[in-house]
Design an enzyme around this catalytic site. Sequence first.
Site, short mmCIF file in Angstrom:
data_model
loop_
_atom_site.label_atom_id
_atom_site.label_comp_id
_atom_site.label_asym_id
_atom_site.label_seq_id
_atom_site.Cartn_x
_atom_site.Cartn_y
_atom_site.Cartn_z
CE LYS A 1 7.80 -8.31 -4.93
NZ LYS A 1 7.99 -6.85 -4.91
CD GLN B 1 10.63 -4.53 -6.35
OE1 GLN B 1 9.77 -5.37 -6.55
NE2 GLN B 1 11.06 -4.23 -5.13
CG ASP C 1 3.07 -3.39 -4.48
OD1 ASP C 1 3.27 -4.44 -3.83
OD2 ASP C 1 3.89 -2.92 -5.28
#
Length: 285
Positions: free
Chosen positions: A56, A100, A123
């Site tokens: 990422k 994460q 997200d």
Amino acid sequence: MSRTATLLDGKAVAAKVRGEVKTRAAAFTTKHGRAPGLAVVQVGSDPASSVYVRNKRKACDETGIRSFAHDLPSTVGRAELLGLVAKLNADDAVDGILMQLPLPAGLDANEIMDAIDPRKDVDGFHPHNTGLLAQKRPRLRPCTPYGVIRLAAEYGMKLRGLRATVVGASNIVGRPMALELLLAGCTVTVCHTGTRDLAAEVERAELVVAAVGRPGMVRGEWIRPGAAVFDVGINRSDSGKLVGDVDFEAALPRAGAITPVPGGIGPMTIAMLLSNTLDAAEARA
Ligand code: NAD
């Protein structure tokens, strides 16, 4: 059987999406005098998470998004992590916050995720953004389901009216996938551990999304001839190969179109994360 499915090339479409993001990031930087910013928070050192986080951050560098790395030890306390989230929420250089998952045991992931400003929730996991998607007015959309929709669109698939079956009902993939397909006009069935006859639910589907996390869970003979198959699963086989949740070889001669693993939904997920970061940056600016 001589037919073989069209391979849905997630890698190629993801490259196209990244190209769009790069152009938008350059325009944003010129206009606002700063690059769009994504904070990537990793707690602990789970090896799979480290690979995702590295990918990422690299993807940000390649597209002109500034990434802010926050690597915390697995022993970090609740108050300290919530403090970091509050700081990132208030930081004007940060347009998106990525936490994460999974978080180490002992931290309440829901509590931490709920603390993220929904406008920076790239997200798309915050209940506010899930709620907006459920109400047919999506804002920041969960990256993996959004990636499936974008991939289908790039191949010119008309989703309206299709009978769709989603296998898996997690908060991050299965459920928002069902909401996305509903938004796209499909008639949606969602399968989970309580589903009595999984084969029957898959057999009548013209579009199948598999998101369970078990190799070969969706059998090739269940695939309705001509169906579009999106395999979200990422599993490591006994021989160390990456495989999806669908028995790919057996599904290939039956499906109309199918995503490979790797090279299908995985790259689309990262591309949509970058795209969401630009959406968040532009909306905040
Ligand atoms: P999860 O474990 O949170 O959820 C799995 C779901 O599958 C649950 O809803 C469960 O009810 C359902 N399930 C389990 N057994 C079942 C059965 N026998 N029949 C029907 N349903 C059953 O997993 P997740 O986070 O949703 O991830 C699913 C898979 O997708 C994993 O392999 C994960 O690695 C992968 N994944 C890939 C991407 C990507 O970018 N491609 C992103 C996220 C997750």
